[in-house]
Design a protein around this motif. Structure first.
Motif, PDB file in Angstrom:
ATOM      1  N   THR A  90       0.853  -1.179   0.000  1.00  0.00           N
ATOM      2  CA  THR A  90       0.000   0.000   0.000  1.00  0.00           C
ATOM      3  C   THR A  90       0.891   1.232   0.000  1.00  0.00           C
ATOM      4  O   THR A  90       1.805   1.339   0.826  1.00  0.00           O
ATOM      5  CB  THR A  90      -0.915   0.027   1.231  1.00  0.00           C
ATOM      6  OG1 THR A  90      -1.791  -1.105   1.185  1.00  0.00           O
ATOM      7  CG2 THR A  90      -1.748   1.304   1.263  1.00  0.00           C
ATOM      8  N   VAL A  91       0.645   2.162  -0.914  1.00  0.00           N
ATOM      9  CA  VAL A  91       1.454   3.380  -1.029  1.00  0.00           C
ATOM     10  C   VAL A  91       0.717   4.536  -0.364  1.00  0.00           C
ATOM     11  O   VAL A  91      -0.435   4.834  -0.699  1.00  0.00           O
ATOM     12  CB  VAL A  91       1.742   3.713  -2.503  1.00  0.00           C
ATOM     13  CG1 VAL A  91       2.509   5.034  -2.604  1.00  0.00           C
ATOM     14  CG2 VAL A  91       2.534   2.586  -3.161  1.00  0.00           C
ATOM     15  N   ILE A  92       1.382   5.175   0.585  1.00  0.00           N
ATOM     16  CA  ILE A  92       0.871   6.367   1.258  1.00  0.00           C
ATOM     17  C   ILE A  92       1.725   7.547   0.800  1.00  0.00           C
ATOM     18  O   ILE A  92       2.951   7.456   0.797  1.00  0.00           O
ATOM     19  CB  ILE A  92       0.958   6.224   2.793  1.00  0.00           C
ATOM     20  CG1 ILE A  92       0.235   4.954   3.250  1.00  0.00           C
ATOM     21  CG2 ILE A  92       0.386   7.460   3.490  1.00  0.00           C
ATOM     22  CD1 ILE A  92       0.517   4.592   4.696  1.00  0.00           C
ATOM     23  N   VAL A  93       1.083   8.619   0.407  1.00  0.00           N
ATOM     24  CA  VAL A  93       1.826   9.790  -0.065  1.00  0.00           C
ATOM     25  C   VAL A  93       1.756  10.890   0.977  1.00  0.00           C
ATOM     26  O   VAL A  93       0.674  11.271   1.437  1.00  0.00           O
ATOM     27  CB  VAL A  93       1.261  10.304  -1.404  1.00  0.00           C
ATOM     28  CG1 VAL A  93       1.958  11.610  -1.808  1.00  0.00           C
ATOM     29  CG2 VAL A  93       1.441   9.250  -2.483  1.00  0.00           C
ATOM     30  N   LYS A  94       2.923  11.399   1.366  1.00  0.00           N
ATOM     31  CA  LYS A  94       3.021  12.514   2.308  1.00  0.00           C
ATOM     32  C   LYS A  94       3.525  13.754   1.583  1.00  0.00           C
ATOM     33  O   LYS A  94       4.035  13.682   0.471  1.00  0.00           O
ATOM     34  CB  LYS A  94       3.946  12.169   3.477  1.00  0.00           C
ATOM     35  CG  LYS A  94       5.409  11.898   3.074  1.00  0.00           C
ATOM     36  CD  LYS A  94       6.224  11.441   4.273  1.00  0.00           C
ATOM     37  CE  LYS A  94       7.650  11.041   3.901  1.00  0.00           C
ATOM     38  NZ  LYS A  94       8.543  12.162   3.650  1.00  0.00           N
ATOM     39  N   GLU A  95       3.342  14.884   2.230  1.00  0.00           N
ATOM     40  CA  GLU A  95       3.845  16.172   1.731  1.00  0.00           C
ATOM     41  C   GLU A  95       3.351  16.474   0.321  1.00  0.00           C
ATOM     42  O   GLU A  95       4.083  17.010  -0.510  1.00  0.00           O
ATOM     43  CB  GLU A  95       5.376  16.220   1.837  1.00  0.00           C
ATOM     44  CG  GLU A  95       5.844  16.084   3.287  1.00  0.00           C
ATOM     45  CD  GLU A  95       7.347  16.198   3.473  1.00  0.00           C
ATOM     46  OE1 GLU A  95       8.099  16.190   2.480  1.00  0.00           O
ATOM     47  OE2 GLU A  95       7.779  16.289   4.646  1.00  0.00           O
ATOM     48  N   GLY A  96       2.100  16.137   0.072  1.00  0.00           N
ATOM     49  CA  GLY A  96       1.500  16.458  -1.218  1.00  0.00           C
ATOM     50  C   GLY A  96       1.382  17.946  -1.468  1.00  0.00           C
ATOM     51  O   GLY A  96       1.227  18.384  -2.607  1.00  0.00           O
ATOM     52  N   MET A  97       1.475  18.733  -0.380  1.00  0.00           N
ATOM     53  CA  MET A  97       1.424  20.189  -0.492  1.00  0.00           C
ATOM     54  C   MET A  97       2.815  20.811  -0.425  1.00  0.00           C
ATOM     55  O   MET A  97       2.950  22.029  -0.350  1.00  0.00           O
ATOM     56  CB  MET A  97       0.564  20.760   0.643  1.00  0.00           C
ATOM     57  CG  MET A  97      -0.904  20.380   0.545  1.00  0.00           C
ATOM     58  SD  MET A  97      -1.644  21.092  -0.915  1.00  0.00           S
ATOM     59  CE  MET A  97      -1.383  22.818  -0.581  1.00  0.00           C
ATOM     60  N   ALA A  98       3.859  19.983  -0.435  1.00  0.00           N
ATOM     61  CA  ALA A  98       5.247  20.478  -0.398  1.00  0.00           C
ATOM     62  C   ALA A  98       5.459  21.456   0.748  1.00  0.00           C
ATOM     63  O   ALA A  98       6.054  22.522   0.573  1.00  0.00           O
ATOM     64  CB  ALA A  98       5.632  21.113  -1.737  1.00  0.00           C
ATOM     65  N   ASN A  99       4.968  21.078   1.944  1.00  0.00           N
ATOM     66  CA  ASN A  99       5.139  21.906   3.147  1.00  0.00           C
ATOM     67  C   ASN A  99       4.617  23.325   2.972  1.00  0.00           C
ATOM     68  O   ASN A  99       5.182  24.278   3.493  1.00  0.00           O
ATOM     69  CB  ASN A  99       6.605  21.932   3.585  1.00  0.00           C
ATOM     70  CG  ASN A  99       7.131  20.544   3.905  1.00  0.00           C
ATOM     71  OD1 ASN A  99       7.876  19.969   3.098  1.00  0.00           O
ATOM     72  ND2 ASN A  99       6.731  19.989   5.028  1.00  0.00           N
ATOM     73  N   GLY A 100       3.534  23.451   2.215  1.00  0.00           N
ATOM     74  CA  GLY A 100       2.885  24.745   2.027  1.00  0.00           C
ATOM     75  C   GLY A 100       3.312  25.491   0.787  1.00  0.00           C
ATOM     76  O   GLY A 100       2.735  26.545   0.462  1.00  0.00           O
ATOM     77  N   ARG A 101       4.286  24.990   0.063  1.00  0.00           N
ATOM     78  CA  ARG A 101       4.761  25.685  -1.138  1.00  0.00           C
ATOM     79  C   ARG A 101       3.724  25.638  -2.260  1.00  0.00           C
ATOM     80  O   ARG A 101       3.828  26.398  -3.230  1.00  0.00           O
ATOM     81  CB  ARG A 101       6.073  25.067  -1.636  1.00  0.00           C
ATOM     82  CG  ARG A 101       7.258  25.285  -0.713  1.00  0.00           C
ATOM     83  CD  ARG A 101       8.491  24.581  -1.241  1.00  0.00           C
ATOM     84  NE  ARG A 101       8.883  25.089  -2.554  1.00  0.00           N
ATOM     85  CZ  ARG A 101       9.696  24.461  -3.398  1.00  0.00           C
ATOM     86  NH1 ARG A 101      10.197  23.278  -3.048  1.00  0.00           N
ATOM     87  NH2 ARG A 101      10.013  24.980  -4.566  1.00  0.00           N
ATOM     88  N   LEU A 102       2.726  24.774  -2.133  1.00  0.00           N
ATOM     89  CA  LEU A 102       1.711  24.656  -3.177  1.00  0.00           C
ATOM     90  C   LEU A 102       0.370  25.244  -2.744  1.00  0.00           C
ATOM     91  O   LEU A 102      -0.659  24.992  -3.375  1.00  0.00           O
ATOM     92  CB  LEU A 102       1.525  23.178  -3.557  1.00  0.00           C
ATOM     93  CG  LEU A 102       2.775  22.498  -4.101  1.00  0.00           C
ATOM     94  CD1 LEU A 102       2.529  21.020  -4.349  1.00  0.00           C
ATOM     95  CD2 LEU A 102       3.252  23.182  -5.393  1.00  0.00           C
ATOM     96  N   ALA A 103       0.388  26.034  -1.690  1.00  0.00           N
ATOM     97  CA  ALA A 103      -0.847  26.607  -1.167  1.00  0.00           C
ATOM     98  C   ALA A 103      -0.915  28.106  -1.434  1.00  0.00           C
ATOM     99  O   ALA A 103       0.083  28.812  -1.307  1.00  0.00           O
ATOM    100  CB  ALA A 103      -0.955  26.353   0.336  1.00  0.00           C
TER     101      ALA A 103
END
Length: 323
Positions: A225-238
């Motif tokens: 099972t693959v879990i993805v973290k930091e999909g927001m790049a620590n806020g750089r994509l917000a």
């Protein structure tokens, strides 16, 4: 495997999880924390915030919750929430060992966490996690494995992890750094008595950092099972920090940059769970719109063009200050 519970869920958000890195401790490297958390970052304030987020996430169909020994009091906060809601029996609970939280509830510590993948650290932290989460723990992951991690070669450690697996705890690992793909492939080769040790992998993957993608696809094909973290790049994509292309796609889809960024990850066929790292219930609600964002091939291609070289991405991440 506990993740079979997610396979039976029917809500659009069942493959979005809630990570507690941003709310289990007063300091973290995410952008915008002063606005998100304000001045009161006492234990009770963050406990209350965490419980509100967990309530909102569960009500909106989220069924995976992710903590770690190094996320301050995240395990304690999660354990308290679970204890107060004995009827909540359909969630999957994951935590991690391998880093020790050392900031003593401050935001200006010289070191916020110390990494150690030794057997001694595993035994100590496994006992600490068990004292808090008990039999509610479904998944225990080695925190931030890199290709040179001793956790990949320590046979005694592997044997102890296999013992935990035999007792019903799923064993996984997370990765970080520019060589994530190498770490994933090395971990896939780890066996105990001829059987693969790891059943899950958690890696950083987002529109700026896609280098682990092929290795994560291989892990998925191998049954992990693959879990993805930091999909927001620590806020750089917000919001205002997001690249212009991302802002344009968000405007076209009438959604926030955060929802589009997470939708990009959800579109990967190997992505089993994509973590929201929301620090407010408003952020969480916006993140969960990722499940319904319409990304056609043109929009996906434009987002894919934003990818940075792994070394550049991780160097930038390494410069983010702890707020």
């Amino acid at each position: 495997m506990p993740f079979a519970r997610l396979a039976t869920a029917t809500t659009p958000t069942c493959h979005i999880g809630l990570g507690l890195a941003a709310v289990g401790r007063p300091g973290y490297i995410n952008l915008g924390r002063d606005e998100d958390l304000g001045a009161d970052r006492s234990v009770e304030a963050l406990r209350t915030r965490t419980h509100e987020l967990l309530d909102a996430a569960y009500a909106q169909g989220v069924r995976y919750f992710d903590a770690a020994r190094s996320y301050g009091r995240s395990e304690e906060f999660l354990a308290g929430w679970l204890a107060a809601r004995p009827d909540v029996d359909d969630v999957v609970v994951g935590s991690k060992w391998g880093y020790t939280y050392t900031a003593d509830w401050t935001t200006d510590a010289e070191k916020h966490e110390v990494k150690d993948h030794s057997l001694a650290t595993y035994e100590r932290q496994r006992a600490e996690t068990a004292a808090l989460l008990g039999d509610r723990l479904d998944l225990y992951q080695i925190h931030s494995v890199t290709p040179d991690s001793p956790a990949l070669t320590d046979k005694e450690l592997h044997a102890r992890l296999a013992e935990a697996a035999a007792q019903g705890v799923t064993i996984g690992f997370s990765t970080s750094g520019p060589a994530q793909a190498d770490a994933v492939r090395a971990a896939l080769a780890v066996t105990v008595d001829g059987e693969p040790l790891f059943r899950t992998v958690q890696s950083t993957y987002n529109v700026l950092e896609t280098s682990a993608g092929p290795a994560l696809a291989e892990a998925y094909d191998a049954g992990l099972t693959v879990i993805v973290k930091e999909g927001m790049a620590n806020g750089r994509l917000a919001g205002p920090d997001a690249p212009e292309v991302l802002r344009a796609v968000a405007a076209e889809t009438d959604q926030g940059c955060d929802a589009v960024a997470l939708a990009f990850v959800l579109r990967r066929p190997w992505a089993g769970v994509v973590l929201s790292g929301a620090a407010t219930t408003a952020q969480l609600a916006s993140n969960l719109h990722a499940a319904v964002v319409d990304l056609d091939e043109d929009r996906l291609a434009r987002l894919e063009a934003l990818a940075e070289e792994p070394g550049v991405y991780w160097e930038t991440r390494g410069r983010l200050p702890w707020h």
